[in-house]
Design a protein around this motif. Structure first.
Motif, PDB file in Angstrom:
ATOM      1  N   ALA A   1      13.913 -37.584  -7.072  1.00 14.20           N
ATOM      2  CA  ALA A   1      15.224 -38.056  -7.186  1.00 14.20           C
ATOM      3  C   ALA A   1      15.517 -38.570  -8.853  1.00 14.20           C
ATOM      4  CB  ALA A   1      15.769 -39.243  -6.173  1.00 14.20           C
ATOM      5  N   THR A   2      14.538 -39.133  -9.363  1.00  6.35           N
ATOM      6  CA  THR A   2      14.800 -39.977 -10.626  1.00  6.35           C
ATOM      7  C   THR A   2      14.912 -38.594 -11.574  1.00  6.35           C
ATOM      8  OG1 THR A   2      12.396 -39.620 -10.678  1.00  6.35           O
ATOM      9  CG2 THR A   2      13.442 -41.821 -10.245  1.00  6.35           C
ATOM     10  N   ASP A   3      14.840 -37.220 -11.497  1.00  4.53           N
ATOM     11  CA  ASP A   3      14.906 -36.095 -12.089  1.00  4.53           C
ATOM     12  C   ASP A   3      16.156 -35.525 -12.025  1.00  4.53           C
ATOM     13  OD1 ASP A   3      12.475 -36.525 -13.257  1.00  4.53           O
ATOM     14  OD2 ASP A   3      11.572 -34.923 -12.030  1.00  4.53           O
ATOM     15  N   VAL A   4      17.163 -35.990 -10.935  1.00  5.42           N
ATOM     16  CA  VAL A   4      18.375 -35.413 -10.968  1.00  5.42           C
ATOM     17  C   VAL A   4      19.336 -36.180 -11.818  1.00  5.42           C
ATOM     18  CG1 VAL A   4      20.194 -35.065  -9.324  1.00  5.42           C
ATOM     19  CG2 VAL A   4      17.950 -35.120  -8.276  1.00  5.42           C
ATOM     20  N   LEU A   5      20.105 -35.296 -12.659  1.00  5.02           N
ATOM     21  CA  LEU A   5      21.052 -35.826 -13.615  1.00  5.02           C
ATOM     22  C   LEU A   5      22.152 -36.070 -12.693  1.00  5.02           C
ATOM     23  CD1 LEU A   5      21.723 -36.737 -16.268  1.00  5.02           C
ATOM     24  CD2 LEU A   5      22.366 -34.167 -17.046  1.00  5.02           C
ATOM     25  N   TYR A   6      22.777 -34.929 -12.126  1.00  2.00           N
ATOM     26  CA  TYR A   6      23.993 -35.193 -11.253  1.00  2.00           C
ATOM     27  C   TYR A   6      24.098 -34.000 -10.408  1.00  2.00           C
ATOM     28  CZ  TYR A   6      25.747 -31.523 -14.909  1.00  2.00           C
ATOM     29  OH  TYR A   6      25.942 -30.389 -15.343  1.00  2.00           O
ATOM     30  N   PHE A   7      25.190 -33.999  -9.491  1.00  4.81           N
ATOM     31  CA  PHE A   7      25.223 -33.080  -8.311  1.00  4.81           C
ATOM     32  C   PHE A   7      26.678 -32.963  -8.063  1.00  4.81           C
ATOM     33  CE2 PHE A   7      24.028 -37.113  -6.448  1.00  4.81           C
ATOM     34  CZ  PHE A   7      25.007 -37.186  -5.300  1.00  4.81           C
ATOM     35  N   SER A   8      27.019 -31.570  -7.267  1.00  5.37           N
ATOM     36  CA  SER A   8      28.423 -31.532  -7.443  1.00  5.37           C
ATOM     37  C   SER A   8      29.192 -32.293  -6.546  1.00  5.37           C
ATOM     38  CB  SER A   8      28.582 -29.886  -6.805  1.00  5.37           C
ATOM     39  OG  SER A   8      27.827 -29.854  -5.464  1.00  5.37           O
ATOM     40  N   ASN A   9      28.714 -32.800  -5.693  1.00  7.77           N
ATOM     41  CA  ASN A   9      29.663 -33.882  -4.700  1.00  7.77           C
ATOM     42  C   ASN A   9      30.101 -34.947  -5.442  1.00  7.77           C
ATOM     43  OD1 ASN A   9      29.218 -31.670  -2.678  1.00  7.77           O
ATOM     44  ND2 ASN A   9      27.974 -33.344  -1.305  1.00  7.77           N
ATOM     45  N   MET A  10      29.540 -35.151  -6.439  1.00  5.06           N
ATOM     46  CA  MET A  10      29.845 -36.493  -7.159  1.00  5.06           C
ATOM     47  C   MET A  10      30.665 -36.340  -8.375  1.00  5.06           C
ATOM     48  SD  MET A  10      26.575 -37.754  -9.274  1.00  5.06           S
ATOM     49  CE  MET A  10      27.203 -38.574 -10.496  1.00  5.06           C
TER      50      MET A  10
ATOM     51  N   LEU B   1      23.665 -43.467  -5.962  1.00  3.93           N
ATOM     52  CA  LEU B   1      24.107 -42.658  -4.856  1.00  3.93           C
ATOM     53  C   LEU B   1      22.890 -42.010  -4.089  1.00  3.93           C
ATOM     54  CD1 LEU B   1      27.089 -40.551  -6.331  1.00  3.93           C
ATOM     55  CD2 LEU B   1      27.294 -42.431  -4.836  1.00  3.93           C
ATOM     56  N   LEU B   2      22.173 -41.768  -4.657  1.00  6.04           N
ATOM     57  CA  LEU B   2      20.655 -41.107  -4.023  1.00  6.04           C
ATOM     58  C   LEU B   2      20.075 -42.540  -3.221  1.00  6.04           C
ATOM     59  CD1 LEU B   2      19.296 -38.581  -6.601  1.00  6.04           C
ATOM     60  CD2 LEU B   2      20.867 -38.184  -4.391  1.00  6.04           C
ATOM     61  N   LYS B   3      19.894 -43.437  -3.818  1.00 12.96           N
ATOM     62  CA  LYS B   3      19.335 -44.717  -3.425  1.00 12.96           C
ATOM     63  C   LYS B   3      19.889 -45.188  -2.380  1.00 12.96           C
ATOM     64  CE  LYS B   3      17.436 -49.266  -4.733  1.00 12.96           C
ATOM     65  NZ  LYS B   3      17.415 -50.227  -5.752  1.00 12.96           N
ATOM     66  N   ASP B   4      21.394 -45.135  -2.246  1.00  9.93           N
ATOM     67  CA  ASP B   4      21.937 -45.338  -1.131  1.00  9.93           C
ATOM     68  C   ASP B   4      21.995 -44.787   0.273  1.00  9.93           C
ATOM     69  OD1 ASP B   4      23.165 -47.564  -2.560  1.00  9.93           O
ATOM     70  OD2 ASP B   4      25.266 -46.886  -3.132  1.00  9.93           O
ATOM     71  N   LYS B   5      21.541 -43.404  -0.014  1.00 12.66           N
ATOM     72  CA  LYS B   5      21.091 -42.672   0.894  1.00 12.66           C
ATOM     73  C   LYS B   5      19.692 -42.663   1.422  1.00 12.66           C
ATOM     74  CE  LYS B   5      25.302 -40.792   1.696  1.00 12.66           C
ATOM     75  NZ  LYS B   5      25.933 -41.036   3.007  1.00 12.66           N
TER      76      LYS B   5
ATOM     77  N   VAL C   1      24.190 -41.344 -19.781  1.00 11.78           N
ATOM     78  CA  VAL C   1      23.366 -42.475 -18.992  1.00 11.78           C
ATOM     79  C   VAL C   1      24.094 -43.024 -18.033  1.00 11.78           C
ATOM     80  CG1 VAL C   1      22.338 -44.894 -19.292  1.00 11.78           C
ATOM     81  CG2 VAL C   1      21.856 -42.930 -20.884  1.00 11.78           C
ATOM     82  N   SER C   2      25.511 -43.200 -18.018  1.00 10.95           N
ATOM     83  CA  SER C   2      26.051 -43.802 -17.059  1.00 10.95           C
ATOM     84  C   SER C   2      26.188 -42.974 -15.690  1.00 10.95           C
ATOM     85  CB  SER C   2      27.697 -44.219 -17.668  1.00 10.95           C
ATOM     86  OG  SER C   2      27.744 -45.048 -18.518  1.00 10.95           O
ATOM     87  N   ILE C   3      26.364 -41.666 -16.060  1.00 10.28           N
ATOM     88  CA  ILE C   3      26.633 -40.692 -14.940  1.00 10.28           C
ATOM     89  C   ILE C   3      25.207 -40.618 -14.347  1.00 10.28           C
ATOM     90  CG2 ILE C   3      26.544 -38.273 -14.613  1.00 10.28           C
ATOM     91  CD1 ILE C   3      28.468 -37.727 -16.949  1.00 10.28           C
ATOM     92  N   TYR C   4      24.241 -40.610 -14.873  1.00 10.38           N
ATOM     93  CA  TYR C   4      22.680 -40.685 -14.393  1.00 10.38           C
ATOM     94  C   TYR C   4      22.496 -41.996 -13.525  1.00 10.38           C
ATOM     95  CZ  TYR C   4      17.620 -40.947 -14.092  1.00 10.38           C
ATOM     96  OH  TYR C   4      16.429 -41.101 -13.596  1.00 10.38           O
ATOM     97  N   ARG C   5      22.973 -43.050 -14.057  1.00  9.73           N
ATOM     98  CA  ARG C   5      22.792 -44.203 -13.140  1.00  9.73           C
ATOM     99  C   ARG C   5      23.795 -44.088 -11.923  1.00  9.73           C
ATOM    100  NH1 ARG C   5      23.462 -48.557 -18.154  1.00  9.73           N
ATOM    101  NH2 ARG C   5      21.052 -48.507 -18.935  1.00  9.73           N
ATOM    102  N   ARG C   6      24.817 -43.579 -12.100  1.00  8.12           N
ATOM    103  CA  ARG C   6      25.742 -43.439 -10.824  1.00  8.12           C
ATOM    104  C   ARG C   6      25.039 -42.552  -9.784  1.00  8.12           C
ATOM    105  NH1 ARG C   6      28.793 -45.347  -6.907  1.00  8.12           N
ATOM    106  NH2 ARG C   6      30.177 -43.963  -6.248  1.00  8.12           N
ATOM    107  N   THR C   7      24.315 -41.321 -10.392  1.00  7.68           N
ATOM    108  CA  THR C   7      23.518 -40.438  -9.661  1.00  7.68           C
ATOM    109  C   THR C   7      22.501 -41.217  -8.578  1.00  7.68           C
ATOM    110  OG1 THR C   7      24.079 -38.597 -10.917  1.00  7.68           O
ATOM    111  CG2 THR C   7      22.372 -38.355  -9.460  1.00  7.68           C
ATOM    112  N   GLN C   8      21.806 -41.998  -9.555  1.00  9.72           N
ATOM    113  CA  GLN C   8      20.619 -42.535  -8.854  1.00  9.72           C
ATOM    114  C   GLN C   8      20.947 -43.735  -8.100  1.00  9.72           C
ATOM    115  OE1 GLN C   8      17.190 -41.507  -9.570  1.00  9.72           O
ATOM    116  NE2 GLN C   8      18.681 -40.122 -10.586  1.00  9.72           N
TER     117      GLN C   8
END
Length: 269
Positions: free
Chosen positions: A158-167, A82-86, A73-80
């Motif tokens: 974006a809400t379905d993305v769990l994580y991506f390589s750049n993070m 980062l995506l929201k910031d963009k 959940v922490s990883i997912y929140r970080r993902t969200q």
């Protein structure tokens, strides 16, 4: 558990992926209907893998399971974040299927079925087709994931993305099978469908027609019959494997009372 017991979800979908899927389902409330589990759960584990699986589940106390889910959940929140910031509410991704098969049997492979569904939609004017995808799927951006000759395109919330390589940082290769925790350019996306089915428009399915050439005989009526009879639902069953110890002499025997009850049950049901 010892390190390197089994590979994680980096370059393959095996035991590590199966456990990750379990944790994702628990952490994010992703549930499948009965009979439609993720493909990995129908695999018949080898005796060696059965021992590894038993060792893993015996080590996973409720507290450890909750801790792993909290970390996801922490990883997912970080993902969200980062995506929201963009300013991204959705991402445009592609998924490559690297399969080369020349006219398989009547039971088409996953890849060949996808190509057939595309052609059927084009021939009949059907807006979209459905096929199964796993609970966790690796997609790619333009920066990597170069497999081909079949490509799926999708605009993913974006809400379905769990994580991506750049993070995700690299790691010590002495402790893991791969230095990269994820593949370059990889986006791991959750499929929240209760059946596992995902809709695709015909133009979201591409394949290299210099590699694959359709055999003759597929007319519009043939495609209509195909769509009428084709079912995308991935029915599966689980079975218990080698769970009983049987002595060669015999099992349990009925007493006189037991035999009488057996006869009565046969007569009166």
């Amino acid at each position: 558990m010892q390190k390197k017991s089994f590979p994680g979800f980096t370059w393959t979908k095996g035991i590590g992926y199966a456990f990750l899927t379990f944790f994702v389902q628990k952490a994010f409330g992703v549930h499948r209907f009965p009979f439609f589990p993720d493909r990995v759960f129908e695999d018949h584990p080898s005796p060696g893998n059965q021992r590894i699986i038993v060792e893993a589940v015996q080590s996973l106390t409720p507290a450890r399971i909750n801790a792993i889910c909290d970390e996801l959940v922490s990883i997912y929140r970080r993902t969200q974040t980062l995506l929201k910031d963009k300013g991204l509410s959705e991402v445009h991704l592609k998924r490559m299927i690297n399969v080369i098969q020349d006219r398989p049997t009547a039971q088409d492979s996953y890849a060949q079925t996808i190509m057939r569904l595309k052609k059927a939609a084009q021939a009949t004017g059907q807006a979209a087709v459905q096929f199964e995808m796993d609970i966790l799927n690796s997609w790619g951006d333009d920066g990597g994931y170069p497999h081909y000759p079949i490509m799926l395109l999708k605009t993913v919330p974006a809400t379905d993305v769990l994580y991506f390589s750049n993070m995700i940082a690299t790691r010590d290769p002495s402790d893991y099978m791969h230095k990269d925790a994820v593949e370059p350019g990889e986006w791991v996306v959750m499929n929240r469908s209760s059946t596992g089915l995902v809709n695709f428009a015909a133009n979201e399915i591409l394949f290299d027609e210099e590699v694959y050439n359709e055999i003759s005989g597929w007319t519009k009526p043939a495609y209509e019959r195909f769509l009428k009879t084709h079912s995308p639902f991935p029915f599966r069953k689980a079975s218990r494997i080698g769970e009983r110890y049987v002595h060669r002499s015999a099992g349990w025997r009925l007493t006189a009372k037991g035999r009488l009850l057996d006869v009565l049950l046969r007569i009166f049901g």
